[in-house]
Design a protein around this motif. Structure first.
Motif, short mmCIF file in Angstrom:
data_model
loop_
_atom_site.label_atom_id
_atom_site.label_comp_id
_atom_site.label_asym_id
_atom_site.label_seq_id
_atom_site.Cartn_x
_atom_site.Cartn_y
_atom_site.Cartn_z
N TYR A 93 0.72 -1.37 -0.04
CA TYR A 93 0.00 -0.13 0.08
C TYR A 93 0.90 1.14 -0.02
CZ TYR A 93 -4.10 -2.78 0.98
OH TYR A 93 -5.27 -3.72 1.14
N LEU A 94 1.99 1.19 0.72
CA LEU A 94 2.73 2.43 0.56
C LEU A 94 3.46 2.61 -0.77
CD1 LEU A 94 4.07 4.51 2.58
CD2 LEU A 94 6.03 2.96 3.06
N TYR A 95 3.94 1.46 -1.17
CA TYR A 95 4.56 1.90 -2.46
C TYR A 95 3.48 2.11 -3.45
CZ TYR A 95 6.38 0.50 -7.07
OH TYR A 95 6.66 0.37 -8.40
N ILE A 96 2.42 1.49 -3.65
CA ILE A 96 1.51 1.82 -4.60
C ILE A 96 0.85 3.33 -4.38
CG2 ILE A 96 -0.40 0.91 -3.58
CD1 ILE A 96 0.42 0.51 -7.12
N PHE A 97 0.61 3.72 -3.19
CA PHE A 97 -0.12 5.19 -2.87
C PHE A 97 1.15 6.21 -3.31
CE2 PHE A 97 -0.45 8.42 0.16
CZ PHE A 97 -1.61 9.07 -0.44
N THR A 98 2.53 5.78 -3.02
CA THR A 98 3.51 6.81 -3.39
C THR A 98 3.63 6.74 -4.74
OG1 THR A 98 4.44 6.16 -1.35
CG2 THR A 98 5.88 7.00 -3.06
N TYR A 99 3.40 5.77 -5.69
CA TYR A 99 3.36 5.63 -7.16
C TYR A 99 2.43 6.38 -7.64
CZ TYR A 99 3.49 4.09 -11.86
OH TYR A 99 3.47 4.12 -13.10
N GLY A 100 1.18 6.14 -7.04
CA GLY A 100 -0.10 6.60 -7.45
C GLY A 100 -0.05 8.26 -7.30
N VAL A 101 0.37 8.79 -6.19
CA VAL A 101 0.45 10.09 -6.14
C VAL A 101 1.64 10.93 -6.87
CG1 VAL A 101 1.49 12.25 -4.38
CG2 VAL A 101 -0.06 10.23 -3.58
N ARG A 102 2.83 10.27 -7.08
CA ARG A 102 3.66 10.74 -8.22
C ARG A 102 3.36 11.01 -9.70
NH1 ARG A 102 9.71 8.06 -7.50
NH2 ARG A 102 9.93 9.63 -8.80
N PHE A 103 2.38 9.65 -9.89
CA PHE A 103 2.05 9.58 -11.31
C PHE A 103 0.77 10.74 -11.50
CE2 PHE A 103 -1.54 7.62 -13.50
CZ PHE A 103 -1.00 7.69 -14.92
N LEU A 104 -0.07 10.71 -10.69
CA LEU A 104 -1.28 11.76 -10.84
C LEU A 104 -0.87 13.08 -10.75
CD1 LEU A 104 -4.04 9.67 -8.92
CD2 LEU A 104 -3.70 10.03 -11.19
N VAL A 127 1.95 3.94 -20.55
CA VAL A 127 2.67 2.79 -19.92
C VAL A 127 2.46 3.06 -18.38
CG1 VAL A 127 4.91 1.94 -19.68
CG2 VAL A 127 4.45 2.92 -21.81
N ASP A 128 2.34 4.32 -17.60
CA ASP A 128 2.45 4.60 -16.44
C ASP A 128 1.09 4.11 -15.84
OD1 ASP A 128 4.85 5.22 -16.12
OD2 ASP A 128 4.44 7.24 -16.17
N THR A 129 -0.07 4.50 -16.68
CA THR A 129 -1.35 3.97 -16.19
C THR A 129 -1.44 2.33 -16.31
OG1 THR A 129 -2.22 6.09 -17.28
CG2 THR A 129 -3.79 4.32 -16.79
N HIS A 130 -1.06 1.86 -17.42
CA HIS A 130 -1.05 0.28 -17.69
C HIS A 130 -0.16 -0.48 -16.40
CE1 HIS A 130 -0.99 -3.49 -19.65
NE2 HIS A 130 0.35 -3.68 -19.24
N TYR A 131 0.95 0.29 -16.01
CA TYR A 131 1.63 -0.59 -15.04
C TYR A 131 0.56 -0.21 -13.48
CZ TYR A 131 5.35 -0.88 -11.53
OH TYR A 131 6.24 -1.24 -10.33
N ASN A 177 -11.98 1.86 -21.04
CA ASN A 177 -10.92 2.93 -21.14
C ASN A 177 -11.21 4.18 -20.39
OD1 ASN A 177 -8.60 4.02 -22.36
ND2 ASN A 177 -9.79 5.07 -24.02
N MET A 178 -11.96 3.87 -19.27
CA MET A 178 -12.05 4.60 -18.00
C MET A 178 -11.04 4.64 -17.09
SD MET A 178 -16.00 3.87 -17.00
CE MET A 178 -17.42 4.06 -18.55
N ALA A 179 -9.72 4.64 -17.65
CA ALA A 179 -8.69 4.53 -17.06
C ALA A 179 -8.24 5.91 -16.13
CB ALA A 179 -7.47 4.22 -17.76
N ARG A 180 -8.53 6.86 -16.54
CA ARG A 180 -8.47 8.29 -15.91
C ARG A 180 -9.12 8.28 -14.55
NH1 ARG A 180 -7.98 12.77 -20.46
NH2 ARG A 180 -6.42 12.02 -21.73
N VAL A 181 -10.29 8.10 -14.46
CA VAL A 181 -11.10 8.06 -13.22
C VAL A 181 -10.74 6.85 -12.49
CG1 VAL A 181 -13.13 6.96 -14.20
CG2 VAL A 181 -13.30 8.78 -12.19
N GLY A 182 -10.40 5.80 -13.23
CA GLY A 182 -10.03 4.80 -12.44
C GLY A 182 -8.82 4.96 -11.45
N THR A 183 -7.82 5.65 -12.01
CA THR A 183 -6.44 5.97 -11.11
C THR A 183 -6.81 6.85 -10.08
OG1 THR A 183 -6.03 7.68 -12.73
CG2 THR A 183 -4.99 5.71 -13.33
N LEU A 184 -7.81 7.81 -10.34
CA LEU A 184 -8.21 8.62 -9.18
C LEU A 184 -8.86 7.79 -8.04
CD1 LEU A 184 -9.90 11.80 -10.96
CD2 LEU A 184 -7.41 11.39 -10.10
N VAL A 185 -9.73 6.87 -8.27
CA VAL A 185 -10.47 6.03 -7.32
C VAL A 185 -9.29 5.08 -6.60
CG1 VAL A 185 -12.11 3.82 -7.07
CG2 VAL A 185 -12.40 5.83 -8.65
N MET A 186 -8.37 4.39 -7.42
CA MET A 186 -7.42 3.60 -6.64
C MET A 186 -6.47 4.43 -5.52
SD MET A 186 -6.33 0.93 -9.78
CE MET A 186 -5.63 2.30 -10.68
#
Length: 347
Positions: A93-104, A127-131, A177-186
């Motif tokens: 959770y710490l890794y994926i949350f940090t990655y998500g914040v840096r990406f978003l 590529v970042d969204t896919h990962y 292809n609703m990946a944009r809002v999907g990344t916000l939810v995650m």
């Protein structure tokens, strides 16, 4: 495989460094008759069966109840196993949350949610969204299947429903292809999960002050993000902004139905958190403020009773006024072998 390697070579040494022992609860004294009843008939004998066993073994009812309680607890994992499980989840959770914040923070739809729907569905998948999606999907799939082998808790069905809804949302948003809002939810959901796993690790390590602080932070963040930010930020854009920009269509209804289901689960867990906090404050008037301990009634891993001691079952039946009662009071001094049981794995 990654989890097994992590728990064996990283989490376990950390637990040993914190002096968390691998021994589990007290084992029940071997008894062929009781073992046969436990494995072949029932793990929770009723009063009539208890009285029959009492006459057959010449043991008092209270001792037989204690034996079944110890035997049930014997199948539970040790504190060390619990710590390793929580540390694995905390690390992810710490890794994926940090990655998500840096990406978003580099994306336009973080600052303007209408960007999630402009030019939809012809939005390129980076590529970042896919990962990001692959990591989240693989983790929740692992949680779905490992739920049958990990620590069994009272909210098993609720957590199973949550994992199914989460996996469905991730898969559905990716395919449509609703990946944009999907990344916000995650990203929004991963924030509070870091704190609850950290609180559980502190609880297992008996760092009570740190546990209390982390739980309080988790409760505030969870309720504010799931009951405040989620409906105002996420549901607002999926229900209203998307309606204005792209209009409703069949998959739009399915996607929003899943998001609303998730909101209902948020409300249920928020109720449990508030209930736990109130109970902890009430307990704090007469003892230590321990929210993860008080919460064991909602999601306990180890049965407890004040009458559990280290003495073996007697060979002769004790004729006392308590021999036909369960001998259990309502104090919460122990939960078998932990100072407290973990609260739900919020997601």
């Amino acid at each position: 495989m990654i989890r097994l390697v992590f728990e064996r070579f990283i989490a376990r040494p950390c637990a040993m460094g914190l002096k968390i022992q691998a021994n589990g609860p007290q084992k029940a004294q071997p008894n062929a008759i009781l073992e046969k009843v436990f494995t072949a008939i029932t793990k929770h004998p009723d009063e009539k069966r208890l009285e029959g066993l009492s006459k057959q073994l010449d043991w008092d009812v209270r001792t037989i109840q204690r034996w079944f309680r110890q035997r049930r607890n014997q199948e539970k994992p040790s504190t060390l196993a619990r710590f390793c499980e929580s540390m694995w989840r905390f690390t992810f959770y710490l890794y994926i949350f940090t990655y998500g914040v840096r990406f978003l923070k580099k994306t336009p739809w973080l600052w303007n949610t209408k960007e999630c729907w402009y030019n939809y569905p012809y939005q390129p998948l980076t590529v970042d969204t896919h990962y990001y999606y692959i990591l989240e999907l693989s983790f929740y799939l692992s949680l779905l299947f490992s739920q049958f082998t990990d620590i069994r808790r009272k909210d098993f069905l609720i957590m199973f429903l949550h994992h199914v809804a989460t996996i469905s949302l991730i898969t559905f948003s990716y395919v449509n292809n609703m990946a944009r809002v999907g990344t916000l939810v995650m990203c929004l959901h991963d924030a509070a999960d870091v704190l609850i796993e950290a609180a559980k690790m502190a609880n297992y390590a008996k760092c009570q002050i740190l546990c209390n602080l982390l739980f309080a932070m988790f409760a505030i963040l969870f309720i504010s993000s799931r009951l405040g930010v989620y409906p105002v930020w996420i549901l607002n854009t999926t229900l209203f902004e998307s309606w204005e920009i792209v209009g409703p269509y069949p998959s739009w209804w399915v996607f929003n139905l899943l998001l609303i289901l998730l909101q209902l689960l948020h409300s249920f867990w928020s109720y449990l958190i508030v209930k736990t906090a109130c109970r902890a404050i009430s307990k704090g008037k007469v003892g230590k403020w321990n929210p993860l301990h008080v919460s064991k009634d909602d999601r306990s891993d180890i049965e407890s009773s004040s009458d559990e001691d280290d003495s073996p079952p007697p060979n002769q039946k004790h004729h006392s006024s308590s021999s036909t009662t369960n001998g259990t009071n309502k104090t919460h001094g122990t939960n078998g072998y932990l100072t407290g049981a973990p609260y739900p794995d919020e997601h």
